[in-house]
Motif scaffolding. Structure first.
Motif, mmCIF file in Angstrom:
data_model
loop_
_atom_site.group_PDB
_atom_site.id
_atom_site.type_symbol
_atom_site.label_atom_id
_atom_site.label_comp_id
_atom_site.label_asym_id
_atom_site.label_seq_id
_atom_site.Cartn_x
_atom_site.Cartn_y
_atom_site.Cartn_z
ATOM 1 N N HIS A 199 0.847 -1.187 0.000
ATOM 2 C CA HIS A 199 0.000 0.000 0.000
ATOM 3 C C HIS A 199 0.885 1.241 0.000
ATOM 4 C CE1 HIS A 199 -2.987 -2.969 1.078
ATOM 5 N NE2 HIS A 199 -3.926 -2.060 0.797
ATOM 6 N N LYS A 200 0.702 2.055 -1.015
ATOM 7 C CA LYS A 200 1.502 3.269 -1.153
ATOM 8 C C LYS A 200 0.655 4.468 -0.728
ATOM 9 C CE LYS A 200 4.632 3.592 -4.270
ATOM 10 N NZ LYS A 200 5.391 3.738 -5.533
ATOM 11 N N LEU A 201 1.206 5.269 0.185
ATOM 12 C CA LEU A 201 0.509 6.439 0.695
ATOM 13 C C LEU A 201 1.082 7.695 0.038
ATOM 14 C CD1 LEU A 201 -1.472 7.740 2.787
ATOM 15 C CD2 LEU A 201 0.501 7.914 4.336
ATOM 16 N N ALA A 202 0.209 8.453 -0.627
ATOM 17 C CA ALA A 202 0.612 9.740 -1.209
ATOM 18 C C ALA A 202 0.109 10.854 -0.294
ATOM 19 C CB ALA A 202 0.033 9.901 -2.603
ATOM 20 N N PHE A 243 5.001 7.269 0.533
ATOM 21 C CA PHE A 243 5.501 6.360 1.561
ATOM 22 C C PHE A 243 4.942 4.972 1.256
ATOM 23 C CE2 PHE A 243 5.067 10.537 3.484
ATOM 24 C CZ PHE A 243 6.284 10.718 4.141
ATOM 25 N N GLU A 244 5.797 3.951 1.362
ATOM 26 C CA GLU A 244 5.331 2.582 1.156
ATOM 27 C C GLU A 244 4.866 1.996 2.480
ATOM 28 O OE1 GLU A 244 8.075 0.109 -0.887
ATOM 29 O OE2 GLU A 244 7.887 1.219 -2.783
ATOM 30 N N VAL A 245 3.649 1.405 2.415
ATOM 31 C CA VAL A 245 3.036 0.806 3.596
ATOM 32 C C VAL A 245 2.641 -0.611 3.233
ATOM 33 C CG1 VAL A 245 1.183 0.976 5.281
ATOM 34 C CG2 VAL A 245 2.138 3.051 4.282
ATOM 35 N N THR A 246 2.914 -1.605 4.105
ATOM 36 C CA THR A 246 2.576 -3.001 3.805
ATOM 37 C C THR A 246 1.593 -3.521 4.837
ATOM 38 O OG1 THR A 246 4.910 -3.140 3.283
ATOM 39 C CG2 THR A 246 3.637 -5.157 3.092
ATOM 40 N N ARG A 247 0.580 -4.318 4.365
ATOM 41 C CA ARG A 247 -0.339 -4.949 5.313
ATOM 42 C C ARG A 247 -0.932 -6.197 4.682
ATOM 43 N NH1 ARG A 247 -5.673 -1.007 5.567
ATOM 44 N NH2 ARG A 247 -6.490 -1.491 3.496
ATOM 45 N N GLU A 257 4.470 -7.687 8.816
ATOM 46 C CA GLU A 257 3.116 -7.164 8.720
ATOM 47 C C GLU A 257 3.012 -5.822 9.457
ATOM 48 O OE1 GLU A 257 0.466 -10.064 10.185
ATOM 49 O OE2 GLU A 257 1.068 -11.607 8.750
ATOM 50 N N GLU A 258 2.235 -4.895 8.891
ATOM 51 C CA GLU A 258 2.070 -3.575 9.502
ATOM 52 C C GLU A 258 0.625 -3.135 9.356
ATOM 53 O OE1 GLU A 258 4.717 0.417 9.907
ATOM 54 O OE2 GLU A 258 4.736 -0.622 8.000
ATOM 55 N N ASP A 259 0.005 -2.743 10.446
ATOM 56 C CA ASP A 259 -1.387 -2.316 10.451
ATOM 57 C C ASP A 259 -1.442 -0.811 10.166
ATOM 58 O OD1 ASP A 259 -4.016 -1.810 10.797
ATOM 59 O OD2 ASP A 259 -4.186 -2.735 12.785
ATOM 60 N N VAL A 260 -2.109 -0.458 9.075
ATOM 61 C CA VAL A 260 -2.211 0.952 8.687
ATOM 62 C C VAL A 260 -2.871 1.781 9.792
ATOM 63 C CG1 VAL A 260 -3.249 2.549 7.026
ATOM 64 C CG2 VAL A 260 -2.230 0.416 6.225
ATOM 65 N N ASP A 261 -3.824 1.163 10.507
ATOM 66 C CA ASP A 261 -4.546 1.904 11.537
ATOM 67 C C ASP A 261 -3.649 2.385 12.670
ATOM 68 O OD1 ASP A 261 -6.796 1.599 10.134
ATOM 69 O OD2 ASP A 261 -7.790 0.181 11.467
#
Length: 809
Positions: A145-148, A200-204, A218-222
């Motif tokens: 998951h990529k966050l702009a 920013f790159e986000v992984t879940r 694993e990473e929780d976006v919340d």
């Protein structure tokens, strides 16, 4: 200056009494004492400063400040500064009142604890940003998951040490990570347009990805948040200044993959412990904040017409205006908007004549005539204040300035004489000063404004008719106002009437004054007073159309840009002393110097704001002349508004006034606003609407009617009680009931009839306001530019509307 809000005009004003501070921390030197002053700030912008009180830890200021607030703000703040022997200023502490809390302290003397001040808590401004979360499948089948994060712009950042060069850092933070990125620095602006996007790159884990904690963490976006910090890029050795921050949890993206909002900047929560409030002392203040929401004129017609016919109602005690004075807690509350409304519509003389005549009729002793704080007395006071201010200035200012500049000792108390002082010399100094002021007043009758003379004539006639056996009452009726309520307060407190910068005069009432008063017991002084009173209260006496000598309207230091009058001159910015009279507008190198440049009032074609982007400077305006524009920067937003208003008023009747102008400067061979290349190209924007040419009486009739409606509405229970009193008087002829004895009711039936009309008019306006609030509540979005997230006043408003809606259901 009103802010337009969907057909409604919103006015903000504040009246402040700065009383005193107490128990300030002692100075760490031998004397322990401090030299302190207090500033008034809208957020962090200083708009007023008191005098310096020397050598005290409990300084008494006793200064008043009033201003129309020309912009939105979040806090009304007060800072106590200490000035040391090297003329360096340091902050002792502050009082910051949130806008939504101002009503808690409305018109009440309140002691506030001084709070500690640090850079991390001094924030203002708002940020516009966008977040977007999108899925990207990598070559290994992992869903990333990529966050702009897009930083669009900021508005209203503080100016630090005279400049603002802001940049932002954007950090993605979570339990196991912290990744930061930075925008470019935007020079010389507190409204930066960044428009930069950071990824920013986000992984879940997702349902269609291969879950294995051996392959990736694993990473929780919340559990992640975006933190935006604003900084001022500083050249100083101690680093960049913090301007504010905001934190946004990524759970705002639960409902949608994109998110956009405005946020107010917040203080930094760094866990630092501040000093205890008790360690810094306290400050006594009285704050009256007013916010008027004004509809178009048609809405007010029924109530306005009812008020304006008050002078013709028999008896006048049954009129709407008199009823307002009866129900208000203080007569002054009613007098201010009533006088302004009647002045605006040219009805103040018949109204005051009617209520003054009624008061004279009720007076039993000629020695007590107009001595109480009645509605008539307060209305006359307010009329003199509005219509007579320039008369007061032209009469007293030269004499008072001369006294202040000569510095002769006038101490005639034998106990307080300093070594080397002579009582007879001091007595002669004081006699000369009093004689100078006496002649200035008694020779000024021809300049007294017509409206004041007409009122004095009606007072004189009413008093003479009521007390026909007292030949002096025709003079005492007028002198109690012109001397005791008009000239005397200005002489005792010249700073409150802009005659001097700060308080300088002491009241002299001791027994040792008896000898001094003998100087003025001669018949020539009594004759001069009588001649003066006769002149200002004569029937048919009219004010000359112009006063020969120039009247000083405003003066002070500002910064101006060179106009390019010299062919090869530098167009730089310089600090100059500006002076405006009813004849011309000049600037000087310093106060008292010969003018460097003069603009005749007839040559002022327009006075308008200058867009900040022209020179990257706030609070700028332009005085447009036939050949060029003079660009000026005021010290703050309140001062800029004052200069624009009075320059516009004094030049309003000029025949060649412009209808269009350029809101930006001519730079680099073209106008920045419309890109026209000719420096003589016609303006591209309409000039702001004209203001009344009468400098003294710049009054908005609809705003005053709105204020009167608000007063009636807040005292509705008293209106209803007064209705009961009318009913009781109509059917019962015995002794008056105690609960109704406070009301003046001469004709119960006429008064009841007016009360019914007032209550109906107030009720209709109340419905309009309620409907407007409901409509606005439906349309307004929390997080919009108008109401950013963090706007506590809007959060409170939402709660109120929700409760109202629930109650209605």
């Amino acid at each position: 200056m009103a802010v337009e809000d969907e057909g409604l005009r919103v006015f903000q004003s504040v009246k402040i009494k700065i009383g005193e501070a107490k128990n300030l921390p002692s100075y760490p030197g031998p004397s322990k004492m401090r030299d302190c002053y207090c500033t008034v700030n809208l957020d962090q912008e200083e708009v007023f400063r008191t005098k310096i009180v020397e050598k005290s830890l409990c300084p008494f200021y006793g200064e008043d400040f009033y201003c129309e607030i020309p912009r939105s703000f979040r806090h009304l703040s007060f800072y106590i500064f200490d000035r040391d022997v090297f003329r360096r200023d340091s902050i002792i502490g502050k009082v910051a009142i949130q806008k939504e809390d101002l009503q808690k302290y409305h018109n009440r003397d309140t002691w506030f604890q001084l709070q500690h001040v640090d850079a991390d808590s001094e924030v203002q401004g708002k940020v516009h940003l966008e977040l977007r979360l999108s899925e990207v499948i990598t070559d290994t089948g992992v869903v990333c998951h990529k966050l702009a994060t897009r930083i669009v712009e900021c508005q209203g950042l503080p100016i630090v040490n005279g400049q603002c060069d802001p940049y932002a850092t954007v950090t993605l933070a979570g339990p196991f990570r912290s990744e930061a990125k930075k925008t470019k620095v935007k020079r010389k602006t507190n409204n930066p347009q960044f428009d930069e996007v950071f990824y920013f790159e986000v992984t879940r884990p997702c349902s269609y990805s291969k879950k294995s904690h051996f392959d990736f963490e694993e990473e929780d976006v919340d559990k992640l948040e975006i933190r935006v910090d604003l900084w001022n890029a500083s050249n100083l050795k101690f680093g960049d200044e913090f301007l504010g921050e905001l934190r946004i949890p990524l759970k705002v993206l639960r409902q949608s993959s994109s998110y956009e909002a405005w946020y107010f900047l917040q203080p930094r929560d760094n866990g630092s412990k501040s000093l205890k409030p008790d360690d810094l002392g306290s400050l006594r203040l009285n704050v009256v904040y007013t916010e008027d929401h004004v509809f178009s004129s048609d809405y007010y017609r029924p109530l306005r017409d009812l008020l304006l016919k008050s002078a013709d109602v028999e008896p006048v005690s049954a009129s709407a205006a008199h009823i307002l004075g009866e129900v208000c807690r203080e007569k002054q509350e009613a007098a201010v908007p009533l006088v302004r409304l009647f002045l605006h519509y040219g009805r103040v003389v018949p109204f005051i004549s009617a209520i003054a005549s009624a008061e004279v009729t009720r007076t039993q002793d000629p020695n007590t005539i107009f001595r109480g704080n009645s509605l008539a007395s307060k209305c006359i006071d307010e009329t003199m204040k509005l219509a007579g201010m320039h008369y007061l200035h032209v009469t007293l200012k030269p004499a008072i300035e001369e006294i202040c500049q000569s510095h002769k000792s006038c101490e005639i108390d034998p106990v307080k004489l300093k070594d080397g002082e002579n009582l007879e010399n001091n007595m002669e100094n004081l006699r000369q000063y009093v004689d100078r002021v006496f002649h200035a007043i008694t020779e000024s009758g021809v300049s007294c404004p017509t409206v004041m003379c007409d009122i004095f004539f009606s007072l004189r006639e009413a008093a003479a008719k009521r007390f026909q056996d007292d030949p002096d009452v025709r003079y005492t009726a007028v002198s109690s106002f012109i001397f005791l309520r008009f000239f005397a307060p200005a002489i005792l407190s010249p700073n409150l009437f802009q005659l001097t910068p700060h308080h300088t005069v002491s009241c002299l009432q001791e027994s040792y004054m008896a000898t001094f008063y003998e100087f003025f017991n001669e018949q020539k002084y009594a004759d001069a007073v009588k001649n003066f009173l006769d002149l200002i209260s004569s029937s048919g006496r009219r004010d000359p159309k112009s006063v020969e000598q120039p009247i000083l309207l405003k003066e002070g230091f500002m910064i101006k840009r060179a106009q390019g009058r010299k062919r090869f001159g530098m167009k730089n910015f310089k600090k100059r002393w500006f002076r405006l009279t009813n004849h011309d507008f000049t600037y000087h190198k310093s106060k008292g110097d010969q003018p460097l440049y003069s603009i005749s009032i007839e040559n002022i074609l327009a006075v308008e704001k200058l867009e900040e982007e022209s020179f990257k400077m706030k609070n700028m305006f332009q005085v447009i002349q036939p050949e060029r524009a003079l660009y000026i920067q005021a010290n703050n937003c309140v001062e800029a508004k004052d200069w624009i208003d009075i320059l516009t008023k004094v030049s309003q009747c000029n025949q060649k006034r412009l209808t269009v102008y350029h809101p930006s400067a001519y730079l680099g061979g073209h106008w920045l606003c419309c890109r026209a290349s000719s420096d003589s190209a016609p303006g591209c924007s309409p000039c702001t609407s004209g203001l009344p040419a009468n400098i003294q009486l710049d009054i908005d009739g609809d705003r005053e009617t709105e204020r009167i409606y608000s007063l009636f509405n807040s005292y509705m229970s008293k209106l209803e009680k007064m209705q009961e009193a009318c009913g009781s008087k109509s059917v019962y002829d015995g002794p008056e009931q105690e609960e109704y004895s406070t009301f003046v009711i001469d004709d119960p039936q006429e008064t009841y009839k007016t009360l019914k009309q007032v209550i109906a008019g107030v009720g209709a306006l109340e419905q309009e306001h309620a409907q407007y609030k409901r409509d606005k509540f439906k349309k307004t979005r929390y997080g919009s530019q108008e109401h950013p997230i963090g706007d506590k006043s809007f959060q409170s408003y939402i709660r109120q509307q929700s409760e109202t809606s629930t109650h209605s259901i």
